[in-house]
Motif scaffolding. Sequence first.
Motif, short mmCIF file in Angstrom:
data_model
loop_
_atom_site.label_atom_id
_atom_site.label_comp_id
_atom_site.label_asym_id
_atom_site.label_seq_id
_atom_site.Cartn_x
_atom_site.Cartn_y
_atom_site.Cartn_z
N LYS A 1 86.63 -27.20 -40.25
CA LYS A 1 86.40 -26.06 -41.13
C LYS A 1 87.49 -25.00 -40.94
O LYS A 1 87.95 -24.39 -41.91
CB LYS A 1 85.02 -25.45 -40.85
CG LYS A 1 83.85 -26.35 -41.19
CD LYS A 1 83.72 -26.57 -42.68
CE LYS A 1 82.46 -27.39 -42.99
NZ LYS A 1 82.33 -27.65 -44.45
N ILE A 2 87.89 -24.77 -39.68
CA ILE A 2 88.96 -23.81 -39.41
C ILE A 2 90.24 -24.25 -40.11
O ILE A 2 90.97 -23.44 -40.69
CB ILE A 2 89.18 -23.66 -37.89
CG1 ILE A 2 87.98 -22.94 -37.26
CG2 ILE A 2 90.46 -22.90 -37.60
CD1 ILE A 2 88.01 -22.91 -35.74
N HIS A 3 90.51 -25.57 -40.03
CA HIS A 3 91.71 -26.13 -40.70
C HIS A 3 91.56 -25.99 -42.22
O HIS A 3 92.52 -25.61 -42.91
CB HIS A 3 91.88 -27.59 -40.31
CG HIS A 3 93.00 -28.28 -41.02
ND1 HIS A 3 94.32 -28.11 -40.70
CD2 HIS A 3 92.98 -29.16 -42.08
CE1 HIS A 3 95.08 -28.83 -41.50
NE2 HIS A 3 94.29 -29.48 -42.35
N LEU A 4 90.37 -26.28 -42.74
CA LEU A 4 90.14 -26.24 -44.19
C LEU A 4 90.37 -24.84 -44.76
O LEU A 4 91.00 -24.68 -45.80
CB LEU A 4 88.71 -26.71 -44.48
CG LEU A 4 88.26 -26.64 -45.94
CD1 LEU A 4 89.07 -27.59 -46.81
CD2 LEU A 4 86.76 -26.95 -46.06
N TYR A 5 89.84 -23.82 -44.06
CA TYR A 5 89.93 -22.44 -44.56
C TYR A 5 91.14 -21.69 -44.01
O TYR A 5 91.27 -20.50 -44.28
CB TYR A 5 88.64 -21.69 -44.22
CG TYR A 5 87.43 -22.23 -44.95
CD1 TYR A 5 87.35 -22.22 -46.32
CD2 TYR A 5 86.35 -22.76 -44.23
CE1 TYR A 5 86.24 -22.71 -47.00
CE2 TYR A 5 85.24 -23.26 -44.87
CZ TYR A 5 85.18 -23.24 -46.26
OH TYR A 5 84.08 -23.72 -46.91
N ASN A 6 91.98 -22.41 -43.21
CA ASN A 6 93.19 -21.79 -42.67
C ASN A 6 92.86 -20.48 -41.93
O ASN A 6 93.48 -19.43 -42.14
CB ASN A 6 94.19 -21.49 -43.81
CG ASN A 6 95.59 -21.21 -43.27
OD1 ASN A 6 95.96 -21.66 -42.19
ND2 ASN A 6 96.36 -20.44 -44.03
N ILE A 7 91.87 -20.56 -41.07
CA ILE A 7 91.42 -19.40 -40.28
C ILE A 7 92.31 -19.24 -39.07
O ILE A 7 92.50 -20.17 -38.30
CB ILE A 7 89.94 -19.56 -39.87
CG1 ILE A 7 89.04 -19.63 -41.10
CG2 ILE A 7 89.51 -18.42 -38.94
CD1 ILE A 7 87.59 -19.95 -40.80
N ASP A 8 92.82 -18.05 -38.86
CA ASP A 8 93.71 -17.77 -37.73
C ASP A 8 93.31 -16.43 -37.15
O ASP A 8 93.62 -15.37 -37.70
CB ASP A 8 95.17 -17.76 -38.18
CG ASP A 8 96.13 -17.56 -37.04
OD1 ASP A 8 95.71 -17.78 -35.89
OD2 ASP A 8 97.29 -17.22 -37.29
N LEU A 9 92.60 -16.48 -36.01
CA LEU A 9 92.17 -15.24 -35.36
C LEU A 9 93.03 -14.95 -34.14
O LEU A 9 93.39 -15.85 -33.42
CB LEU A 9 90.69 -15.37 -34.93
CG LEU A 9 89.68 -15.43 -36.09
CD1 LEU A 9 88.28 -15.59 -35.52
CD2 LEU A 9 89.77 -14.20 -36.96
#
Length: 461
Positions: free
Chosen positions: A453-461
């Motif tokens: 999901k992180i890869h899918l939504y391109n989440i970068d915290l």
Amino acid sequence: MYGKILIVEDDRSFGTMLLKWFERNGITATLCNGMLSAQEKLSESETFDIVLSDLRLPDGDGIMLLSWLKKEKISIPVIIMTGYGEIQTAVSAIKLGAFDFLEKPINPSLLTQKIKSAFESVRDSKNTATKSTADTKSTDTQARKRFSETGVKIVVGRSTLSKQMYSYIDLVAPTQMSVMIVGESGTGKEHVARMIHERSTRANAPFVAVDCGSLSTELAPSELFGHKKGSFTSAIEDKTGFFRDANGGTLFLDEVGNLPNGVQMQMLRSLQEKRIRSIGTSLDIDVDVRIITATNENLELAISEGKFREDLYHRLNEFMIRVPSLRECVEDIKLYAEHFREEANIELDKNVRYISDDAMEMLERYDWPGNLRELRNVIRRSVLFSSNDEITLENLPILTQSVQEIDNNIDIALFPKPENEKEKIITALKKTNGNKSKAAILLNIDRKTLYNKIHLYNIDL
């Protein structure tokens, strides 16, 4: 078992869990959070008997650590912990001298077995960890076989729909037909694929699983078909690719709807001609691979929207198996719940022997939007929180269709609306200061799903 182990793991909570597990088993363990700190420890006078390293590290990876050990002439058994769909890199690790590898999530009994074997190798011979060039090919094959044996034990459901599914598995397994497995997320589509492979004439050959959602458009051809060293900037060594890794066996393409458009034509050609061409070469290579795919998407809709090739769809869909949702197989819930209870006892070193009648009734009344994956997570947490030998309603989270709120009103229910997924993942990651393992528990999903999901939504915290 006895000895000293160096754990290299950037996930602090998972690393701490491993430390406690080793302590309970009489093993001295030291935890490092990256490759550089591991190199410092290994360069000191303190000696270790085994290195247990995650493949993905914040400042490098397990392959780089192996190369460094080889360069420094430090002979020590290294066990690499790999994630989902990393067979190519795992085999590369074996070639570089890794003693063995484990697939996450870690199975405690398998961890015990491999650690014991590593300790025995240290005791029997100081040179066991250094593999000779002559053994590389046989080790390569053995590594792939071990990889295919690390899957979770499959429990056979008894409901009408489950029995129908198993009959289809038995029917198609002995054939060479391409199989498409459809079903909701968390229903166990990969386990069905493994069952087909294990009941086929290819059972003794490799089973290679690939998460198509993790394949970038740029690197997908290389991952699937391989490349020659120097064919592009980051091609620092030859890569065989998933097709050749699975030669003679089964290639499982999970969430095939995520396959990049640019690769779909190459995939179709390879399946039709049974030949592949690695990047940077002009020669075609014969491959004998059976394809099994899985998806929770409507590929026919994707075809109408121009996102998936119709000719490839028909090539992959020679036989379709539908995996029923858990809510359709209520009579199977008790069977699965008891299995997950036993599994959690081993993993968490607990002795929970029963599930109370009212707790079981609640489990059977719940709708299970996350299917078997959610049931497993619920039972796992319930075993962890149980203070005696029984799971009761007090140990279970509130299983309702409405949104759950715990820990400062953070919503941890499985995502009922896709448009809210990204926001909930970000909230959970902030709440846990970026700790993905803890965030996955808050979200009631496993780490693999969270990473996807992180890869899918391109989440970068």
